[in-house]
Motif scaffolding. Structure first.
Motif, PDB file in Angstrom:
ATOM      1  N   ASN A   1       0.823  -1.217   0.000  1.00  0.00           N
ATOM      2  CA  ASN A   1       0.000   0.000   0.000  1.00  0.00           C
ATOM      3  C   ASN A   1       0.855   1.264   0.000  1.00  0.00           C
ATOM      4  OD1 ASN A   1      -2.379  -1.514   0.091  1.00  0.00           O
ATOM      5  ND2 ASN A   1      -2.263  -1.663   2.301  1.00  0.00           N
ATOM      6  N   GLY A   2       2.163   1.105   0.040  1.00  0.00           N
ATOM      7  CA  GLY A   2       3.062   2.248   0.038  1.00  0.00           C
ATOM      8  C   GLY A   2       3.981   2.228   1.245  1.00  0.00           C
ATOM      9  N   PRO A   3       4.932   3.169   1.279  1.00  0.00           N
ATOM     10  CA  PRO A   3       5.902   3.218   2.369  1.00  0.00           C
ATOM     11  C   PRO A   3       5.229   3.439   3.722  1.00  0.00           C
ATOM     12  CG  PRO A   3       6.516   4.711   0.577  1.00  0.00           C
ATOM     13  CD  PRO A   3       5.144   4.226   0.278  1.00  0.00           C
ATOM     14  N   ALA A   4       5.888   2.925   4.763  1.00  0.00           N
ATOM     15  CA  ALA A   4       5.363   3.071   6.123  1.00  0.00           C
ATOM     16  C   ALA A   4       6.514   2.989   7.116  1.00  0.00           C
ATOM     17  CB  ALA A   4       4.338   1.979   6.417  1.00  0.00           C
ATOM     18  N   PRO A   5       6.387   3.658   8.262  1.00  0.00           N
ATOM     19  CA  PRO A   5       7.391   3.511   9.318  1.00  0.00           C
ATOM     20  C   PRO A   5       7.264   2.150  10.010  1.00  0.00           C
ATOM     21  CG  PRO A   5       5.914   5.380   9.753  1.00  0.00           C
ATOM     22  CD  PRO A   5       5.386   4.657   8.568  1.00  0.00           C
TER      23      PRO A   5
ATOM     24  N   GLN B   1      14.018  -5.753  13.173  1.00  0.00           N
ATOM     25  CA  GLN B   1      14.972  -6.802  12.797  1.00  0.00           C
ATOM     26  C   GLN B   1      14.615  -7.405  11.440  1.00  0.00           C
ATOM     27  OE1 GLN B   1      14.769  -9.387  16.194  1.00  0.00           O
ATOM     28  NE2 GLN B   1      16.272  -8.200  17.359  1.00  0.00           N
ATOM     29  N   THR B   2      13.330  -7.643  11.218  1.00  0.00           N
ATOM     30  CA  THR B   2      12.886  -8.186   9.930  1.00  0.00           C
ATOM     31  C   THR B   2      13.183  -7.197   8.808  1.00  0.00           C
ATOM     32  OG1 THR B   2      11.156  -9.505  10.997  1.00  0.00           O
ATOM     33  CG2 THR B   2      10.884  -9.055   8.649  1.00  0.00           C
ATOM     34  N   VAL B   3      12.911  -5.921   9.047  1.00  0.00           N
ATOM     35  CA  VAL B   3      13.202  -4.891   8.050  1.00  0.00           C
ATOM     36  C   VAL B   3      14.704  -4.864   7.757  1.00  0.00           C
ATOM     37  CG1 VAL B   3      13.271  -2.382   7.664  1.00  0.00           C
ATOM     38  CG2 VAL B   3      11.160  -3.479   8.445  1.00  0.00           C
ATOM     39  N   GLY B   4      15.515  -4.995   8.778  1.00  0.00           N
ATOM     40  CA  GLY B   4      16.962  -5.017   8.578  1.00  0.00           C
ATOM     41  C   GLY B   4      17.401  -6.164   7.683  1.00  0.00           C
TER      42      GLY B   4
ATOM     43  N   GLU C   1      18.885  -7.903   2.094  1.00  0.00           N
ATOM     44  CA  GLU C   1      18.616  -8.755   0.924  1.00  0.00           C
ATOM     45  C   GLU C   1      18.146  -7.960  -0.285  1.00  0.00           C
ATOM     46  OE1 GLU C   1      15.805 -11.583   2.389  1.00  0.00           O
ATOM     47  OE2 GLU C   1      17.255 -12.474   3.771  1.00  0.00           O
ATOM     48  N   GLY C   2      18.004  -6.643  -0.120  1.00  0.00           N
ATOM     49  CA  GLY C   2      17.573  -5.809  -1.232  1.00  0.00           C
ATOM     50  C   GLY C   2      16.080  -5.852  -1.521  1.00  0.00           C
ATOM     51  N   MET C   3      15.292  -6.336  -0.555  1.00  0.00           N
ATOM     52  CA  MET C   3      13.841  -6.428  -0.746  1.00  0.00           C
ATOM     53  C   MET C   3      13.123  -5.125  -0.374  1.00  0.00           C
ATOM     54  SD  MET C   3      13.092  -9.436  -1.863  1.00  0.00           S
ATOM     55  CE  MET C   3      13.575 -11.142  -1.868  1.00  0.00           C
ATOM     56  N   VAL C   4      13.689  -4.382   0.563  1.00  0.00           N
ATOM     57  CA  VAL C   4      13.125  -3.092   0.965  1.00  0.00           C
ATOM     58  C   VAL C   4      14.261  -2.084   1.063  1.00  0.00           C
ATOM     59  CG1 VAL C   4      11.237  -4.150   2.292  1.00  0.00           C
ATOM     60  CG2 VAL C   4      13.327  -3.418   3.483  1.00  0.00           C
ATOM     61  N   GLU C   5      13.872  -0.825   1.069  1.00  0.00           N
ATOM     62  CA  GLU C   5      14.831   0.231   1.354  1.00  0.00           C
ATOM     63  C   GLU C   5      14.212   1.144   2.396  1.00  0.00           C
ATOM     64  OE1 GLU C   5      15.581   1.904  -2.467  1.00  0.00           O
ATOM     65  OE2 GLU C   5      13.640   2.899  -2.586  1.00  0.00           O
ATOM     66  N   VAL C   6      15.072   1.755   3.176  1.00  0.00           N
ATOM     67  CA  VAL C   6      14.641   2.641   4.239  1.00  0.00           C
ATOM     68  C   VAL C   6      15.115   4.043   3.879  1.00  0.00           C
ATOM     69  CG1 VAL C   6      14.795   3.139   6.701  1.00  0.00           C
ATOM     70  CG2 VAL C   6      14.787   0.764   5.912  1.00  0.00           C
TER      71      VAL C   6
ATOM     72  N   ASP D   1       8.193  12.912   9.732  1.00  0.00           N
ATOM     73  CA  ASP D   1       8.810  12.644  11.036  1.00  0.00           C
ATOM     74  C   ASP D   1      10.210  12.076  10.814  1.00  0.00           C
ATOM     75  OD1 ASP D   1       9.580  11.851  13.569  1.00  0.00           O
ATOM     76  OD2 ASP D   1       7.744  10.733  13.995  1.00  0.00           O
ATOM     77  N   ARG D   2      11.215  12.899  11.032  1.00  0.00           N
ATOM     78  CA  ARG D   2      12.602  12.480  10.790  1.00  0.00           C
ATOM     79  C   ARG D   2      13.014  11.309  11.661  1.00  0.00           C
ATOM     80  NH1 ARG D   2      14.799  18.396  11.141  1.00  0.00           N
ATOM     81  NH2 ARG D   2      14.728  17.720  13.294  1.00  0.00           N
ATOM     82  N   ARG D   3      12.343  11.113  12.799  1.00  0.00           N
ATOM     83  CA  ARG D   3      12.698  10.022  13.716  1.00  0.00           C
ATOM     84  C   ARG D   3      12.109   8.687  13.286  1.00  0.00           C
ATOM     85  NH1 ARG D   3       9.875  11.797  18.568  1.00  0.00           N
ATOM     86  NH2 ARG D   3       8.584  12.697  16.970  1.00  0.00           N
ATOM     87  N   ALA D   4      11.212   8.691  12.305  1.00  0.00           N
ATOM     88  CA  ALA D   4      10.529   7.463  11.885  1.00  0.00           C
ATOM     89  C   ALA D   4      10.723   7.251  10.382  1.00  0.00           C
ATOM     90  CB  ALA D   4       9.048   7.550  12.226  1.00  0.00           C
ATOM     91  N   PRO D   5      11.879   6.740   9.974  1.00  0.00           N
ATOM     92  CA  PRO D   5      12.136   6.539   8.547  1.00  0.00           C
ATOM     93  C   PRO D   5      11.063   5.658   7.902  1.00  0.00           C
ATOM     94  CG  PRO D   5      14.072   5.977   9.865  1.00  0.00           C
ATOM     95  CD  PRO D   5      12.946   6.237  10.815  1.00  0.00           C
ATOM     96  N   LEU D   6      10.890   5.861   6.615  1.00  0.00           N
ATOM     97  CA  LEU D   6       9.898   5.086   5.860  1.00  0.00           C
ATOM     98  C   LEU D   6      10.554   3.862   5.232  1.00  0.00           C
ATOM     99  CD1 LEU D   6       7.945   7.925   4.043  1.00  0.00           C
ATOM    100  CD2 LEU D   6       7.199   6.562   6.008  1.00  0.00           C
ATOM    101  N   VAL D   7       9.856   2.753   5.315  1.00  0.00           N
ATOM    102  CA  VAL D   7      10.282   1.505   4.692  1.00  0.00           C
ATOM    103  C   VAL D   7       9.441   1.334   3.435  1.00  0.00           C
ATOM    104  CG1 VAL D   7      10.526  -0.992   4.998  1.00  0.00           C
ATOM    105  CG2 VAL D   7      10.701   0.535   6.988  1.00  0.00           C
ATOM    106  N   GLN D   8      10.096   0.974   2.331  1.00  0.00           N
ATOM    107  CA  GLN D   8       9.331   0.736   1.103  1.00  0.00           C
ATOM    108  C   GLN D   8       9.938  -0.425   0.333  1.00  0.00           C
ATOM    109  OE1 GLN D   8       9.235   4.260  -1.257  1.00  0.00           O
ATOM    110  NE2 GLN D   8      11.403   4.216  -1.727  1.00  0.00           N
TER     111      GLN D   8
END
Length: 158
Positions: free
Chosen positions: A51-55, A72-75, A80-85, A91-98
Motif C-alpha cells: 500500500n506504500g511506504p510506512a514507518p 529486525q525483519t526490516v533489517g 537482501e535488497g527487498m526493501v529500502e529505508v 517525522d525524521r525520527r521514523a524513517p519510511l520503509v518501502q
C-alpha cells in the motif's frame, strides 16, 4: 480455565485454536513463501508495504508485533535488497520503509502460489462461515486494541 460462563469457555476454546492456527499459518506460510526466498515474517512485513511506504512502528501496530521484531525483519529485508529505508518528510525520527523492485518482484512471483494456497484452504468452507469468522475476529481485534489503549499501549510498539 475453570468457572467461565459458557460463552467465556467458548471464547477460551477459540483463543486456544487461534494460537494453534497461527502457528500452523506461520509454518505453512514459511513453506509457501520459501518458494520465492521469503519467510512468513518477511512476507507479513512486505505485504503491508504494497500500500506504500510506512514507518516500522506502523507495520508493527498493524500486525500486533513488537517494534523491535519488525525492525529486525526490516533489517534483514534491507540487507537482501527487498526493501529500502529512507527519510520520512513527516517525522525524521521514523524513517519510511518501502519495497524495492526486487521486493515487488518477489511478491508478484508469490501471488499465484499464495492464491492456490488460500483457495485450497477456503474451499471446504461456506462463504457465510468465512464471513462470520472474519466479523468475529475483527471485533475481537477491536476489543483487544481498546484494552491495549486503555493500558497505555498501542498494540505493537513496545
Amino acid at each position: 480455565m475453570h468457572g467461565l460462563t459458557p460463552d467465556g469457555q467458548l471464547l477460551n476454546d477459540i483463543t486456544v485454536e487461534i494460537f494453534a492456527v497461527n502457528g500452523r499459518f506461520l509454518r505453512t506460510g514459511d513453506a509457501v513463501s520459501g518458494k520465492v526466498g521469503l519467510t512468513s515474517a518477511r512476507w507479513q512485513v512486505m505485504g503491508l508495504l504494497t500500500n506504500g511506504p510506512a514507518p516500522v512502528a506502523h507495520l508493527a501496530r498493524e500486525r500486533g508485533l513488537r517494534r523491535q521484531a519488525v525492525q529486525q525483519t526490516v533489517g534483514r529485508l534491507e540487507a537482501e535488497g527487498m526493501v529500502e529505508v529512507g527519510p520520512n518528510p513527516r517525522d525524521r525520527r521514523a524513517p519510511l520503509v518501502q519495497l524495492t523492485a526486487r521486493g515487488k518482484q518477489a511478491l508478484e512471483d508469490l501471488d499465484p502460489i499464495e492464491r492456490r494456497w488460500i483457495e485450497g484452504l477456503a474451499e471446504p468452507f461456506s462463504h457465510e462461515d468465512l464471513d462470520a469468522t472474519l466479523r468475529v475476529l475483527r471485533a475481537l481485534r477491536g476489543q483487544l486494541d481498546e484494552q491495549l489503549r486503555a493500558a497505555g499501549e498501542d498494540g505493537g510498539t513496545a
